[in-house]
Design an enzyme around this catalytic site. Structure first.
Site, short mmCIF file in Angstrom:
data_model
loop_
_atom_site.label_atom_id
_atom_site.label_comp_id
_atom_site.label_asym_id
_atom_site.label_seq_id
_atom_site.Cartn_x
_atom_site.Cartn_y
_atom_site.Cartn_z
N ARG A 149 0.81 -1.21 0.00
CA ARG A 149 0.00 0.00 0.00
C ARG A 149 0.85 1.27 0.00
O ARG A 149 0.33 2.38 0.14
CB ARG A 149 -0.90 0.02 1.24
CG ARG A 149 -1.83 -1.17 1.31
CD ARG A 149 -2.57 -1.21 2.63
NE ARG A 149 -3.66 -0.28 2.66
CZ ARG A 149 -4.93 -0.62 2.52
NH1 ARG A 149 -5.28 -1.88 2.34
NH2 ARG A 149 -5.88 0.28 2.56
N TYR A 152 0.32 4.77 -1.99
CA TYR A 152 -0.65 5.72 -1.44
C TYR A 152 -0.21 6.23 -0.07
O TYR A 152 -0.16 7.44 0.18
CB TYR A 152 -2.03 5.05 -1.36
CG TYR A 152 -3.15 6.02 -1.01
CD1 TYR A 152 -3.64 6.93 -1.95
CD2 TYR A 152 -3.74 6.01 0.25
CE1 TYR A 152 -4.66 7.81 -1.64
CE2 TYR A 152 -4.76 6.89 0.57
CZ TYR A 152 -5.23 7.79 -0.38
OH TYR A 152 -6.25 8.66 -0.05
N PHE A 198 -21.34 -1.59 -1.83
CA PHE A 198 -22.55 -2.17 -1.23
C PHE A 198 -23.82 -1.59 -1.85
O PHE A 198 -24.79 -2.32 -2.10
CB PHE A 198 -22.58 -1.90 0.28
CG PHE A 198 -21.62 -2.75 1.10
CD1 PHE A 198 -20.88 -3.77 0.53
CD2 PHE A 198 -21.46 -2.50 2.46
CE1 PHE A 198 -20.00 -4.53 1.29
CE2 PHE A 198 -20.59 -3.26 3.23
CZ PHE A 198 -19.85 -4.28 2.64
N ARG A 282 -9.57 1.40 12.22
CA ARG A 282 -9.01 2.76 12.31
C ARG A 282 -10.02 3.64 13.01
O ARG A 282 -11.21 3.51 12.81
CB ARG A 282 -8.79 3.34 10.92
CG ARG A 282 -7.53 2.89 10.33
CD ARG A 282 -6.72 4.06 9.79
NE ARG A 282 -5.76 3.48 8.88
CZ ARG A 282 -6.07 3.17 7.64
NH1 ARG A 282 -7.25 3.43 7.14
NH2 ARG A 282 -5.18 2.60 6.87
N1 LIG Z 1 -13.09 9.91 0.17
C1 LIG Z 1 -12.39 9.43 1.18
O1 LIG Z 1 -12.90 8.61 1.97
C2 LIG Z 1 -10.97 9.90 1.41
C3 LIG Z 1 -10.28 9.42 2.52
C4 LIG Z 1 -8.98 9.82 2.73
C5 LIG Z 1 -8.38 10.73 1.86
N2 LIG Z 1 -9.05 11.18 0.79
C6 LIG Z 1 -8.35 12.11 -0.12
O2 LIG Z 1 -9.22 13.14 -0.54
C7 LIG Z 1 -8.95 13.50 -1.91
C8 LIG Z 1 -10.25 13.39 -2.72
O3 LIG Z 1 -10.66 12.03 -2.67
P1 LIG Z 1 -12.00 11.52 -3.37
O4 LIG Z 1 -12.61 10.55 -2.46
O5 LIG Z 1 -12.80 12.67 -3.87
O6 LIG Z 1 -11.39 10.67 -4.57
P2 LIG Z 1 -11.56 10.86 -6.15
O7 LIG Z 1 -10.73 9.81 -6.76
O8 LIG Z 1 -13.01 10.90 -6.48
O9 LIG Z 1 -10.93 12.30 -6.39
C9 LIG Z 1 -9.57 12.54 -6.65
C10 LIG Z 1 -9.51 13.42 -7.89
O10 LIG Z 1 -8.15 13.75 -8.18
C11 LIG Z 1 -7.98 13.66 -9.59
N3 LIG Z 1 -6.55 13.48 -9.85
C12 LIG Z 1 -5.78 12.38 -9.60
N4 LIG Z 1 -4.51 12.61 -9.93
C13 LIG Z 1 -4.46 13.88 -10.40
C14 LIG Z 1 -3.43 14.70 -10.90
N5 LIG Z 1 -2.18 14.25 -10.98
N6 LIG Z 1 -3.73 15.95 -11.31
C15 LIG Z 1 -5.00 16.42 -11.24
N7 LIG Z 1 -6.03 15.68 -10.77
C16 LIG Z 1 -5.75 14.44 -10.35
C17 LIG Z 1 -8.81 12.47 -9.99
O11 LIG Z 1 -9.12 12.42 -11.36
C18 LIG Z 1 -10.06 12.70 -9.12
O12 LIG Z 1 -10.99 13.53 -9.78
C19 LIG Z 1 -7.84 12.56 -2.39
O13 LIG Z 1 -6.61 13.22 -2.28
C20 LIG Z 1 -7.91 11.41 -1.40
O14 LIG Z 1 -6.64 10.80 -1.25
C21 LIG Z 1 -10.34 10.79 0.53
#
Ligand SMILES: NC(=O)c1ccc[n+]([C@@H]2O[C@H](COP(=O)([O-])OP(=O)(O)OC[C@H]3O[C@@H](n4cnc5c(N)ncnc54)[C@H](O)[C@@H]3O)[C@@H](O)[C@H]2O)c1
Length: 329
Positions: A149, A152, A198, A282
């Site tokens: 992992r 990430y 789900f 977690r």
């Molecule tokens: N949703 C959750 O439960 C959660 C939990 C922990 C962290 N996060 C963080 O929050 C952020 C948003 O997550 P999300 O759930 O909306 O996921 P998501 O995958 O829907 O959104 C991430 C967005 O970033 C864009 N992206 C990826 N690489 C890119 C790049 N190099 N340049 C420009 N755009 C890029 C993707 O196309 C996508 O639209 C992320 O950074 C994620 O790691 C989300």
């Protein structure tokens, strides 16, 4: 205010964009569409205060457009850009590390150029497989830098290091939130995270696939998170790190049963082998974000009902032998 949201065509980003537009701000979204979708923002493309650029934040194209050439001023930069989803740790591993390293550094440079406030969305994954419950922000985690992992987990940890560097070296007004599981409307229908999996399975009448370890998780509805992001970027301490999510635990079988009941589905629950190195449990310590006045307001039942309503609207379904089947284009 003029606001740049990197990753604004994703699940969380498109919810944040809508919220900021409704408050009267101008929003520029930059998104590579690797895990996001144009569908999430298609209704906004004609909005007079909304601009969309399809590009990666780690690219020369982004640097030229926004750092070298652009005269556009920003008051805020939100860094949400990173591919998500456990299977993508393998399939989009390089894109993850690029977004969290070069991409985050470019966004920090942009914020510095405009003296903009900066917010990084990091993740509870920085705690890895935690030995401490609940996790406070000063817990340094249990992560294997070579592990499955790591793209990430270590990507997010490095992005946090960059934020800390820009705060210390350049006095940038930057903050970090560590998000725990978020769910809600505009999640990708193919997303392998537990709520979309789900809900799509229940609506299709398919068995809900619960991993054998029946992991414990906390779930927070997206509108609470969007409010939390804005609160931290405005009221958080410079250089501060804040856990953000829910501290109400439930196991995945309980979640599956709730979704079956709310969708009135005839689906059964199937226990299947879990993902590689899935974390059993977690739990955020939320004391720090509570000091800013944040609390979770949307119950799991209400949030799931809103999510199911959104999924029903977006899921193309065709009747098959008296049941329904998802037809993924
Ligand atoms: N949703 C959750 O439960 C959660 C939990 C922990 C962290 N996060 C963080 O929050 C952020 C948003 O997550 P999300 O759930 O909306 O996921 P998501 O995958 O829907 O959104 C991430 C967005 O970033 C864009 N992206 C990826 N690489 C890119 C790049 N190099 N340049 C420009 N755009 C890029 C993707 O196309 C996508 O639209 C992320 O950074 C994620 O790691 C989300």
């Amino acid at each position: 205010m003029k606001i740049l949201i990197a990753g604004g065509a994703g699940f969380l980003g498109s919810n944040l964009t809508r919220s900021l537009l409704s408050q009267g701000h101008e929003v520029v979204v930059v998104d590579s569409l690797s895990t996001g979708s144009r569908d999430n923002i298609s209704d906004l493309l004609s909005h007079s205060r909304f601009y969309f650029y399809e590009m990666g934040v780690e690219t020369d194209e982004f640097v030229n457009e926004f750092i070298v050439n652009d005269g556009r001023h920003f008051d805020y930069v939100y860094d949400l850009a990173c591919p998500t989803g456990v299977p993508n740790i393998q399939y989009l591993g390089e894109e993850m590390v690029d977004a969290c390293s070069v991409g985050t550094k470019n966004l920090l440079r942009l914020a510095l150029k405009h003296k903009a406030k900066f917010l990084l969305t990091s993740s509870s994954e920085v705690y890895g497989d935690p030995e401490v419950f609940p996790q406070t922000e000063d817990y340094t985690g249990n992560v294997d830098p070579q592990g499955w992992r790591a793209n990430y987990e270590e990507g997010k940890r490095f992005a946090e290091t960059l934020v800390s560097l820009f705060v210390k070296k350049h006095n940038l007004n930057a903050k970090t939130v560590r998000l725990f599981n978020v769910y809600g409307p505009f999640m990708n229908l193919r997303d392998q995270r537990v709520v979309p999996r789900f809900v799509t399975q229940a609506l299709a009448g398919d068995p809900l696939t619960v991993h054998e370890n029946n992991a414990l998780r906390t779930m927070c509805f997206v509108s609470d998170i969007v409010r939390g992001l804005q609160l931290v970027v405005d009221k958080g301490m410079q250089g501060g790190i804040y856990n953000l999510g829910s501290d109400q635990e439930l196991n995945m079988k309980e979640l599956a049963e709730k979704i079956i009941s709310l969708t009135k589905s005839s689906s059964k629950i199937n226990f299947v082998p879990g993902m590689i190195l899935d974390h059993k449990r977690r739990m955020p310590d939320l004391s720090k974000i509570h000091t800013l006045g944040w609390k979770q307001t949307v119950s799991l039942e209400k949030g799931l009902k809103l999510t199911i309503k959104d999924f029903k609207k977006r899921m193309p379904v065709v009747p098959v032998h008296g049941t329904v089947q998802i037809k993924m284009a």
